[in-house]
Design a protein around this motif. Structure first.
Motif, mmCIF file in Angstrom:
data_model
loop_
_atom_site.group_PDB
_atom_site.id
_atom_site.type_symbol
_atom_site.label_atom_id
_atom_site.label_comp_id
_atom_site.label_asym_id
_atom_site.label_seq_id
_atom_site.Cartn_x
_atom_site.Cartn_y
_atom_site.Cartn_z
ATOM 1 N N HIS A 180 1.060 -0.998 0.067
ATOM 2 C CA HIS A 180 0.047 -0.122 -0.037
ATOM 3 C C HIS A 180 0.757 1.383 -0.095
ATOM 4 O O HIS A 180 0.556 2.146 -0.865
ATOM 5 C CB HIS A 180 -1.025 0.171 1.135
ATOM 6 C CG HIS A 180 -1.567 1.344 1.501
ATOM 7 N ND1 HIS A 180 -2.557 1.770 0.655
ATOM 8 C CD2 HIS A 180 -1.430 2.245 2.445
ATOM 9 C CE1 HIS A 180 -3.052 2.773 1.381
ATOM 10 N NE2 HIS A 180 -2.280 3.339 2.178
ATOM 11 N N THR A 181 2.002 1.286 0.901
ATOM 12 C CA THR A 181 2.678 2.525 1.057
ATOM 13 C C THR A 181 3.410 2.610 -0.276
ATOM 14 O O THR A 181 3.524 3.683 -0.713
ATOM 15 C CB THR A 181 3.772 2.381 2.220
ATOM 16 O OG1 THR A 181 2.846 1.883 3.374
ATOM 17 C CG2 THR A 181 4.583 3.478 2.467
ATOM 18 N N GLU A 183 2.886 1.763 -3.568
ATOM 19 C CA GLU A 183 1.837 2.517 -4.512
ATOM 20 C C GLU A 183 1.377 3.922 -4.316
ATOM 21 O O GLU A 183 1.384 4.520 -5.116
ATOM 22 C CB GLU A 183 0.677 1.540 -4.456
ATOM 23 C CG GLU A 183 0.896 -0.059 -5.077
ATOM 24 C CD GLU A 183 -0.358 -0.630 -5.172
ATOM 25 O OE1 GLU A 183 -1.450 -0.369 -4.952
ATOM 26 O OE2 GLU A 183 -0.011 -1.931 -5.720
ATOM 27 N N SER A 184 1.160 4.174 -2.990
ATOM 28 C CA SER A 184 0.803 5.552 -2.938
ATOM 29 C C SER A 184 1.968 6.373 -3.077
ATOM 30 O O SER A 184 1.582 7.623 -3.511
ATOM 31 C CB SER A 184 0.432 5.815 -1.126
ATOM 32 O OG SER A 184 -0.645 5.040 -0.979
ATOM 33 N N ARG A 187 2.379 7.061 -6.997
ATOM 34 C CA ARG A 187 1.729 7.877 -7.767
ATOM 35 C C ARG A 187 2.061 9.406 -7.486
ATOM 36 O O ARG A 187 2.172 10.004 -8.230
ATOM 37 C CB ARG A 187 0.101 7.597 -7.241
ATOM 38 C CG ARG A 187 -0.549 6.274 -7.458
ATOM 39 C CD ARG A 187 -1.970 6.184 -7.430
ATOM 40 N NE ARG A 187 -2.366 6.288 -5.912
ATOM 41 C CZ ARG A 187 -2.253 4.959 -5.295
ATOM 42 N NH1 ARG A 187 -2.065 3.903 -5.817
ATOM 43 N NH2 ARG A 187 -2.584 5.112 -3.987
#
Length: 250
Positions: A180-181, A183-184, A187
């Motif tokens: 999750h980290t 991918e954030s 972006r």
């Protein structure tokens, strides 16, 4: 005139453009050095802390290299436009560990260490790619190529270290948070890279007096790259694989 090699040679040949180029690079490296030094002090893991310290020392070294390249031309570092400050723009979006957090005395927990490593994994991917591009562009300039090749090798080591440490933490049960980290951050980095690229090219265009068609074509190229990275290219920034060079910062 629009090839990467031609653009970088234009920058090198013009004192003001070269001064801005090296100042932007030196500023980013110095910022990274300070951040890694603070993270080292807040890291309680006796194996990881020396690696972070080595990372910070390398970044400080890179800052000195770019400053020395300026000094050899009789130039000094200049203040850079705020919209070209890659590190600051990422922090303003909440990416990585804030300077407020780094100035505290509380040791980092596991999730904060993951945030640091994920931030480094994404930004070192960019740094590794850009340094290889610069080495290629300045291959006919012995002085610059030697300095850039040294920095490039360090960036590759930093990237390898991030892969290895994140894989270790994933095996310890942190994989969902790591994914999750990453991918954030990816972006946000892709968007910031586009914005900084546009700002730097805008500044270079004014200094070098590029014609309007050249500025528009370069801006279009950056927007195309952004669209590619948003749809496909982001995956290279979030995947993890055990590096061929193990314990690169050990």
């Amino acid at each position: 005139m629009l090839s990467t090699r031609a653009l970088f040679h234009q920058i090198y040949a013009h004192d003001e453009a070269y001064q801005l180029f090296c100042s932007v690079a030196a500023g980013g490296e110095d910022q990274g050095g300070w951040e890694n030094e603070r993270i080292t002090e807040l890291t309680t893991d006796p194996v990881l802390a020396p690696k972070i310290a080595r990372h910070g020392a390398d970044e400080r070294k890179h800052g000195r290299i770019f400053t020395q390249l300026l000094n050899k031309r009789g130039l000094s570092k200049v203040s850079i436009p705020l919209d070209t400050d890659y590190c600051m723009l990422l922090e303003r979006q909440g990416i990585g560990l804030s300077h407020h957090r780094l100035k505290s005395a509380t040791p980092l927990d596991d999730r904060e260490i993951i945030t640091y490593l994920a931030h480094s994994r994404v930004t070192e991917q960019r740094a590794s790619e850009q340094m290889r591009q610069l080495v290629k562009a300045y291959s006919s300039n012995p002085e610059l190529e030697k300095a850039l090749r040294m920095i490039s090798a360090d960036e590759d080591n930093h990237l390898a270290y991030c892969h290895e440490e994140l894989l270790r933490l994933a095996a310890a049960g942190h994989e969902p948070y790591i994914r999750h980290t990453l991918e954030s951050i990816a972006r946000a980095e892709i968007r910031t890279h586009r914005d900084v690229g546009l700002a730097v090219m805008g500044a270079m265009g004014r200094i070098l007096r590029w014609p309007r068609y050249q500025r528009l074509l370069l801006a279009a190229g950056l927007h195309v790259l952004y669209l590619y990275e948003r749809t496909v290219g982001w995956r290279r920034m979030v995947t993890l694989a055990m590096p061929a060079k193990r314990n690169a910062l050990g």
